[in-house]
Design an enzyme around this catalytic site. Structure first.
Site, short mmCIF file in Angstrom:
data_model
loop_
_atom_site.label_atom_id
_atom_site.label_comp_id
_atom_site.label_asym_id
_atom_site.label_seq_id
_atom_site.Cartn_x
_atom_site.Cartn_y
_atom_site.Cartn_z
CG ASP A 179 40.22 42.20 30.65
OD1 ASP A 179 40.57 42.49 32.07
OD2 ASP A 179 40.04 40.73 30.46
CB THR A 180 39.05 45.85 33.93
OG1 THR A 180 39.73 45.17 34.69
CG2 THR A 180 37.74 45.24 33.65
CB THR B 118 46.24 42.66 36.01
OG1 THR B 118 44.84 42.04 36.26
CG2 THR B 118 47.29 42.08 36.19
CE LYS C 130 38.58 40.35 25.97
NZ LYS C 130 38.10 39.27 26.65
CD GLU D 30 48.89 41.25 31.11
OE1 GLU D 30 49.17 40.18 30.93
OE2 GLU D 30 48.57 41.78 32.28
CG ASP D 31 47.58 37.55 28.45
OD1 ASP D 31 47.61 38.68 29.16
OD2 ASP D 31 47.32 36.47 28.72
#
Length: 184
Positions: A111-112, A115, A139, A107-108
């Site tokens: 964040d949360t 996905t 993040k 995955e690039d």
């Protein structure tokens, strides 16, 4: 969109400043690749790159592992503009048979984690031997899930970034550095 080695680039209506250099990116990719190679050298794993953002990272990571493997891609989307919508859309499915295989999801940016969490659950239903999660950027201050991302390139603040496959409404993917949204 500029494609220079400048410290500042423009993408559509926004300006971005240099955040992580190409040299640092490639050094970190080699480190992650070596760790994966040590673990999966004998296993013929399946790398699954999450399009569109992870295409560069996936290619560089597969080369850095330098092991026999299979490469596949899927496309998931939860972003519109500069923020996550909170809803995951699977735009391209995955056809590879994963039963009993070691799967490395590339995955690039995490964040949360929504996905990646949803995709991991979907993969688990295919009965792989293992699932290893690799996120180039993470993040942590907005990460809302309890699963572990096994390999993280860089932890970054909750700022919008482009370059090295990441984009702003289609612009910036081709940049070899990573740029952070410039504060006014």
């Amino acid at each position: 969109m500029q494609n220079t080695m400048s410290d500042i680039v423009q993408a559509h209506d926004l300006s971005f400043q240099l955040y992580i250099s190409e040299e640092d990116i490639q050094r970190r990719v080699r480190e992650i690749g070596q760790a994966l190679a040590a673990k999966f050298r004998e296993d013929y794993p399946v790398f699954i790159g999450v399009l569109n953002g992870a295409f560069m990272f996936t290619a560089d990571l597969v080369r850095a592992t330098n092991i026999q493997c299979e490469v596949a891609f899927t496309r998931l989307s939860s972003y519109q503009g500069t923020s996550s919508t909170g809803h995951v859309n699977t735009l391209i499915g995955l056809d590879a048979d994963l039963k009993g295989r070691h799967v490395i999801v590339v995955e690039d940016i995490v964040d949360t984690g929504g996905t990646l969490h949803q995709f991991k659950q979907t993969l688990s239903e295919k009965e792989p031997a293992s699932i290893t999660l690799v996120g180039f950027l993470m993040k942590p201050e907005v990460f809302k899930n309890r699963f572990k991302v096994d390999h993280v390139g860089y932890e970054i603040p909750n700022k919008f970034v482009i370059g090295y496959g990441l984009d702003y409404n289609g612009a910036g993917r081709q940049l070899s550095n990573i740029y952070q949204l410039k504060e006014d």
